[in-house]
Design an enzyme around this catalytic site. Structure first.
Site, PDB file in Angstrom:
ATOM      1  N   ASN A   3     -13.486  -7.627  -1.586  1.00  0.00           N
ATOM      2  CA  ASN A   3     -13.076  -6.569  -0.673  1.00  0.00           C
ATOM      3  C   ASN A   3     -12.394  -7.179   0.556  1.00  0.00           C
ATOM      4  O   ASN A   3     -13.027  -7.906   1.315  1.00  0.00           O
ATOM      5  CB  ASN A   3     -14.308  -5.758  -0.254  1.00  0.00           C
ATOM      6  CG  ASN A   3     -14.008  -4.698   0.772  1.00  0.00           C
ATOM      7  OD1 ASN A   3     -12.866  -4.355   1.039  1.00  0.00           O
ATOM      8  ND2 ASN A   3     -15.069  -4.170   1.371  1.00  0.00           N
TER       9      ASN A   3
ATOM     10  N   CYS B 185     -18.699  -2.312   1.493  1.00  0.00           N
ATOM     11  CA  CYS B 185     -19.267  -2.910   0.286  1.00  0.00           C
ATOM     12  C   CYS B 185     -20.693  -3.392   0.529  1.00  0.00           C
ATOM     13  O   CYS B 185     -21.437  -3.622  -0.431  1.00  0.00           O
ATOM     14  CB  CYS B 185     -18.378  -4.044  -0.228  1.00  0.00           C
ATOM     15  SG  CYS B 185     -18.037  -5.318   0.991  1.00  0.00           S
ATOM     16  N   HIS B 186     -21.104  -3.518   1.807  1.00  0.00           N
ATOM     17  CA  HIS B 186     -22.487  -3.914   2.106  1.00  0.00           C
ATOM     18  C   HIS B 186     -23.487  -2.845   1.656  1.00  0.00           C
ATOM     19  O   HIS B 186     -24.667  -3.133   1.523  1.00  0.00           O
ATOM     20  CB  HIS B 186     -22.656  -4.220   3.601  1.00  0.00           C
ATOM     21  CG  HIS B 186     -22.365  -3.071   4.500  1.00  0.00           C
ATOM     22  ND1 HIS B 186     -21.093  -2.757   4.935  1.00  0.00           N
ATOM     23  CD2 HIS B 186     -23.188  -2.132   5.053  1.00  0.00           C
ATOM     24  CE1 HIS B 186     -21.148  -1.701   5.726  1.00  0.00           C
ATOM     25  NE2 HIS B 186     -22.403  -1.300   5.803  1.00  0.00           N
TER      26      HIS B 186
ATOM     27  N   GLU C 111     -27.728   0.169  10.036  1.00  0.00           N
ATOM     28  CA  GLU C 111     -27.603   1.533   9.524  1.00  0.00           C
ATOM     29  C   GLU C 111     -28.950   2.159   9.170  1.00  0.00           C
ATOM     30  O   GLU C 111     -29.007   3.296   8.719  1.00  0.00           O
ATOM     31  CB  GLU C 111     -26.676   1.547   8.303  1.00  0.00           C
ATOM     32  CG  GLU C 111     -25.250   1.152   8.649  1.00  0.00           C
ATOM     33  CD  GLU C 111     -24.295   1.258   7.471  1.00  0.00           C
ATOM     34  OE1 GLU C 111     -24.686   1.841   6.440  1.00  0.00           O
ATOM     35  OE2 GLU C 111     -23.163   0.785   7.604  1.00  0.00           O
TER      36      GLU C 111
ATOM     37  N   TYR D  77     -24.578  -1.184  -8.103  1.00  0.00           N
ATOM     38  CA  TYR D  77     -23.304  -1.507  -8.751  1.00  0.00           C
ATOM     39  C   TYR D  77     -23.082  -0.555  -9.935  1.00  0.00           C
ATOM     40  O   TYR D  77     -21.971  -0.097 -10.168  1.00  0.00           O
ATOM     41  CB  TYR D  77     -23.292  -2.970  -9.218  1.00  0.00           C
ATOM     42  CG  TYR D  77     -23.325  -3.964  -8.076  1.00  0.00           C
ATOM     43  CD1 TYR D  77     -22.173  -4.224  -7.326  1.00  0.00           C
ATOM     44  CD2 TYR D  77     -24.486  -4.648  -7.751  1.00  0.00           C
ATOM     45  CE1 TYR D  77     -22.204  -5.139  -6.271  1.00  0.00           C
ATOM     46  CE2 TYR D  77     -24.519  -5.570  -6.700  1.00  0.00           C
ATOM     47  CZ  TYR D  77     -23.376  -5.806  -5.970  1.00  0.00           C
ATOM     48  OH  TYR D  77     -23.396  -6.697  -4.931  1.00  0.00           O
TER      49      TYR D  77
END
Length: 197
Positions: free
Chosen positions: A159, A167-168, A194, A136
């Site tokens: 979001n 945003c993950h 990912e 963040y």
């Protein structure tokens, strides 16, 4: 008295074709401000909604799809209709993403559900590459406001385009997950997909 459905039975396929024709006619006449559909995904059903500007909302089932559609009707336009064809491009891209065939989304985005600093953060998030994360604090520094760590958290939590606007990929400074609109299990699943260790 006889039930009309007994006299004139209508199949699900007939109803689906009728809905598709209605959506196409509304779209041609400029009467369809928001098209939506629900797609299946490994993290549960997702509601997709788009305006003529682009994808405006991705919602998790836990948010309550009816509540999301009500909010769209209030904040954007009450002219909402299930029109899956308009959302085919993003549905295909989501399938490709979940099947490891896509790392970036290439569809127009409509950020009108956010404003100010939240929108700045949300527009920045797609620059965080697939398989990478930022804290963040790093996001706050990247958007030019290093003291706005909590505001970055708020921007991620609100979001309107999760998964597509990633945003993950934003974590706490200690590497822990923080929160996620779709729940921590969904955030973990996306990061695992990912290959984020």
């Amino acid at each position: 008295m006889t039930d009309q459905t007994e006299l004139f039975p209508v199949s699900d396929a007939d109803l689906s074709r009728l809905r598709d024709r209605l959506a196409a006619a509304a779209d041609r006449r400029g009467l369809l401000d928001i098209a939506y559909r629900v797609v299946d995904s490994p993290i549960g059903p997702l509601l997709l909604a788009a305006t003529d500007r682009g994808l405006v909302r991705v919602a998790f089932e836990s948010e309550g799809f009816d509540a999301v559609l009500d909010t769209l009707a209030t904040k954007v336009s009450p002219s909402i209709l299930s029109a899956p064809a308009r959302l085919d491009p993003i549905a295909v891209q989501l399938d490709d993403y979940f099947a490891h065939r896509r790392q970036r989304f290439d569809v127009p985005l409509d950020f009108r559900l956010s404003s100010g600093f939240r929108q700045i953060v949300q527009q920045y998030l797609p620059t965080i590459g697939y398989g990478h994360t930022q804290s963040y604090r790093e996001v706050a520094e990247s958007v030019g406001n290093p003291n706005a760590v909590r505001a970055v958290g708020s921007a991620c939590a609100t979001n309107p385009l999760p998964v597509v606007v990633p945003c993950h990929r934003v974590l706490r400074s200690d590497g822990s997950l923080g929160g996620y609109l779709g729940g921590l299990a969904a955030k973990t699943a996306l990061l695992d997909l990912e290959g984020v260790a």
